[in-house]
Motif scaffolding. Structure first.
Motif, mmCIF file in Angstrom:
data_model
loop_
_atom_site.group_PDB
_atom_site.id
_atom_site.type_symbol
_atom_site.label_atom_id
_atom_site.label_comp_id
_atom_site.label_asym_id
_atom_site.label_seq_id
_atom_site.Cartn_x
_atom_site.Cartn_y
_atom_site.Cartn_z
ATOM 1 N N ARG A 137 0.874 -1.181 0.000
ATOM 2 C CA ARG A 137 0.000 0.000 0.000
ATOM 3 C C ARG A 137 0.899 1.214 0.000
ATOM 4 N NH1 ARG A 137 -2.805 1.352 4.606
ATOM 5 N NH2 ARG A 137 -2.024 -0.383 5.880
ATOM 6 N N ILE A 138 0.389 2.345 -0.484
ATOM 7 C CA ILE A 138 1.162 3.582 -0.337
ATOM 8 C C ILE A 138 0.754 4.184 1.006
ATOM 9 C CG2 ILE A 138 1.700 5.841 -1.322
ATOM 10 C CD1 ILE A 138 1.062 4.725 -4.066
ATOM 11 N N LEU A 139 1.677 4.188 1.954
ATOM 12 C CA LEU A 139 1.345 4.658 3.301
ATOM 13 C C LEU A 139 1.214 6.182 3.319
ATOM 14 C CD1 LEU A 139 3.609 2.358 5.539
ATOM 15 C CD2 LEU A 139 1.276 1.985 4.739
ATOM 16 N N LEU A 150 -3.833 1.930 -4.814
ATOM 17 C CA LEU A 150 -2.855 0.842 -4.837
ATOM 18 C C LEU A 150 -2.939 0.143 -3.488
ATOM 19 C CD1 LEU A 150 0.830 1.185 -6.090
ATOM 20 C CD2 LEU A 150 0.111 -0.410 -4.333
ATOM 21 N N ASP A 151 -3.606 -0.994 -3.475
ATOM 22 C CA ASP A 151 -3.777 -1.756 -2.242
ATOM 23 C C ASP A 151 -3.806 -3.235 -2.629
ATOM 24 O OD1 ASP A 151 -4.442 -2.869 0.156
ATOM 25 O OD2 ASP A 151 -6.247 -1.688 0.502
ATOM 26 N N LEU A 207 8.732 -4.871 -7.890
ATOM 27 C CA LEU A 207 8.082 -3.757 -8.594
ATOM 28 C C LEU A 207 7.037 -3.111 -7.681
ATOM 29 C CD1 LEU A 207 7.354 -2.065 -11.104
ATOM 30 C CD2 LEU A 207 5.902 -3.950 -11.874
ATOM 31 N N ALA A 208 6.259 -3.953 -7.009
ATOM 32 C CA ALA A 208 5.225 -3.437 -6.104
ATOM 33 C C ALA A 208 5.856 -2.564 -5.018
ATOM 34 C CB ALA A 208 4.443 -4.589 -5.478
ATOM 35 N N ALA A 209 6.966 -3.049 -4.442
ATOM 36 C CA ALA A 209 7.618 -2.294 -3.360
ATOM 37 C C ALA A 209 8.107 -0.946 -3.880
ATOM 38 C CB ALA A 209 8.779 -3.094 -2.788
ATOM 39 N N ALA A 210 8.656 -0.935 -5.087
ATOM 40 C CA ALA A 210 9.150 0.329 -5.653
ATOM 41 C C ALA A 210 7.978 1.277 -5.916
ATOM 42 C CB ALA A 210 9.917 0.056 -6.938
ATOM 43 N N LEU A 211 6.859 0.740 -6.402
ATOM 44 C CA LEU A 211 5.701 1.596 -6.686
ATOM 45 C C LEU A 211 5.092 2.162 -5.401
ATOM 46 C CD1 LEU A 211 3.944 -0.437 -9.550
ATOM 47 C CD2 LEU A 211 5.375 1.605 -9.761
ATOM 48 N N ALA A 212 5.337 1.464 -4.294
ATOM 49 C CA ALA A 212 4.803 1.962 -3.018
ATOM 50 C C ALA A 212 5.756 2.953 -2.366
ATOM 51 C CB ALA A 212 4.531 0.801 -2.079
ATOM 52 N N GLY A 213 6.896 3.240 -2.983
ATOM 53 C CA GLY A 213 7.732 4.326 -2.475
ATOM 54 C C GLY A 213 9.125 3.948 -2.058
ATOM 55 N N SER A 214 9.337 2.746 -1.519
ATOM 56 C CA SER A 214 10.695 2.337 -1.142
ATOM 57 C C SER A 214 10.729 0.867 -0.773
ATOM 58 C CB SER A 214 11.197 3.132 0.058
ATOM 59 O OG SER A 214 12.396 2.561 0.554
ATOM 60 N N GLU A 259 1.715 4.371 10.463
ATOM 61 C CA GLU A 259 1.134 5.333 9.518
ATOM 62 C C GLU A 259 1.207 6.756 10.078
ATOM 63 O OE1 GLU A 259 -2.577 4.171 7.780
ATOM 64 O OE2 GLU A 259 -1.910 2.113 7.458
ATOM 65 N N HIS A 260 1.083 6.886 11.383
ATOM 66 C CA HIS A 260 1.209 8.193 12.025
ATOM 67 C C HIS A 260 2.623 8.740 11.776
ATOM 68 C CE1 HIS A 260 0.518 11.277 15.062
ATOM 69 N NE2 HIS A 260 1.729 11.012 15.515
ATOM 70 N N VAL A 261 3.594 7.860 11.859
ATOM 71 C CA VAL A 261 4.994 8.275 11.706
ATOM 72 C C VAL A 261 5.325 8.552 10.235
ATOM 73 C CG1 VAL A 261 7.357 7.377 11.885
ATOM 74 C CG2 VAL A 261 5.834 7.299 13.857
ATOM 75 N N THR A 262 4.854 7.691 9.306
ATOM 76 C CA THR A 262 5.178 7.951 7.889
ATOM 77 C C THR A 262 4.515 9.246 7.412
ATOM 78 O OG1 THR A 262 3.350 6.607 7.015
ATOM 79 C CG2 THR A 262 5.470 5.500 7.274
ATOM 80 N N ALA A 263 3.403 9.614 8.027
ATOM 81 C CA ALA A 263 2.691 10.827 7.606
ATOM 82 C C ALA A 263 3.498 12.090 7.908
ATOM 83 C CB ALA A 263 1.329 10.901 8.298
#
Ligand code: ATP
Length: 364
Positions: free
Chosen positions: A110-112, A127-128, A253-260, A325-329
């Motif tokens: 997921r994109i956090l 993307l989930d 590929l999925a991990a890269a599309l989710a940001g890292s 999610e609080h921290v990634t935000a």
């Protein structure tokens, strides 16, 4: 009522030695915040490259016996610049996956919140995915051989081995997982246009198992087309099942599309629960950033979430995910791989503090 679990930690190599202690800290913070409802005992195993240098093997021959009685395993990474990859991989991680028949490898993506993914046209929530990777046979069955080495007639084979039992059980697992998610949607990845034996059987078994799940909508996609669909139509996918090799590639590929790569988690699961399942971040040992405090621990924290879900601790899992999610935000808590300058320790502290605060917020 109190639940007590015994957890094996295997940091392994490189940044595994930084992110696994961080994962343990988060679990300890969770136990402390539970007011006695949750209790973890940890046993740490120092297997990996250093163990190999000292003992000539990545883990002891009877290592599986030491893990057998655990409720779950939290694993870091295996990889060492001075030891061939096939030794580090087959000597530790695959030995555990295969020894404990962890045939389902599950990778949520997921994109956090707060993460800037490369898909500019993809709104959050579009993307989930969960990718289910067949983890016990197929292209990585280890079947093959090499003859006449160094001669012009040298020949080598890697045979992809698929069994009816192996394909049936992973399909059934994937359909069940798809059924448990709101969209009840499964995509079966294949390559039966070019590979006309095992992949055709794979397709036939998918159709056969689908009859047991009339409430799950499913479709089939060639693996090459699937890469384009992941980029162009991410919302058309939900649960995805693929062979060992195909899913290995699709999930990077999925991990890269989710940001890292630093965010993505995975679980190596024995669905029958005969043996402990193993949870790990999908990244490797990343020796380039080792020992600098730069490793992103989020992949490990999300792996802890999967571990807790597997143990049936849904509320505890939700608490950790909410803290993550609080921290990634908060961009000031992003590590360098996400374009920030926060350290492993700062991110870990922030997640632990949020978990501690949950209890205070509930009590208030
Ligand atoms: P291995 O050989 O053990 O599979 P690797 O050293 O090739 O692993 P990967 O884990 O595949 O490394 O990652 C590639 C690069 O991505 C790393 O070199 C590192 O710079 C970056 N990276 C990976 N994981 C993280 C993380 N958790 N935090 C920050 N950067 C990361």
């Amino acid at each position: 009522m109190s639940s007590s679990y015994s957890i094996a930690t295997i940091p392994g190599d490189g940044i595994g030695k930084e992110v696994i202690p961080a994962g343990r800290e988060v679990m300890e913070a969770l136990a402390a915040a539970s007011g006695g409802a949750l209790h973890f005992t940890f046993e740490d195993f120092g297997w990996g490259g250093d163990w190999y240098r000292a003992h000539g093997e990545m883990m002891p021959a009877d290592g599986l016996e030491a893990l057998r009685g655990k409720d779950a395993i939290l694993f870091g990474s295996a990889g060492d610049p001075h030891i061939p990859d096939h030794i580090t991989l087959w000597g530790l991680r695959l030995k555990i996956c295969q020894g404990f028949d962890q045939y389902a490898n599950v990778r949520p993506t997921r994109i956090l919140p707060g993460i800037d993914g490369p898909l500019k046209r993809c709104a959050p929530g579009q993307l989930d995915w969960v990718i289910v990777r067949e983890n016990s046979e197929g292209e990585y069955a280890g079947v093959g051989g090499r003859v006449h080495q160094g001669h012009p007639i040298e020949a080598a084979t890697d045979v992809s081995m698929m069994t009816r039992a192996g394909v049936e059980r992973i399909m059934r697992f994937a359909f069940n997982l798809a059924r448990s998610r709101p969209r009840k949607l499964l995509t079966v990845v294949t390559k039966s246009n070019a590979q006309r034996h095992a992949m055709v059987m794979w397709d036939e078994i998918a159709l056969q198992i689908s009859k047991e799940f009339p409430d799950v909508a499913w479709d089939k996609e060639l693996v090459d087309a699937c890469t384009a669909r992941m980029v162009n139509r991410p919302a058309s996918l939900d649960t995805i099942v693929a062979t060992n090799l195909h899913a290995d590639i699709l999930s990077d590929l999925a991990a890269a599309l989710a940001g890292s790569l630093g965010i993505a988690p995975t679980g190596n699961i024995d669905p029958e629960r005969r043996y402990p399942s193993m949870f790990e971040p999908i990244h490797g040992s990343a020796f380039d950033i080792m020992g600098k405090g730069l490793a992103n621990p989020v992949g490990t924290f999300w792996s802890v979430v999967m571990l807790l879900e597997h143990l049936g601790e849904a509320e505890a899992a939700r608490q950790v995910m909410e803290a993550v999610e609080h921290v990634t935000a908060n961009p000031s808590l992003h590590t360098r791989d996400l374009g920030g300058s926060a350290t492993t320790e700062q991110v870990t502290r922030a997640v632990c503090e949020h978990i501690a605060g949950t209890r205070q917020r509930l009590a208030a």
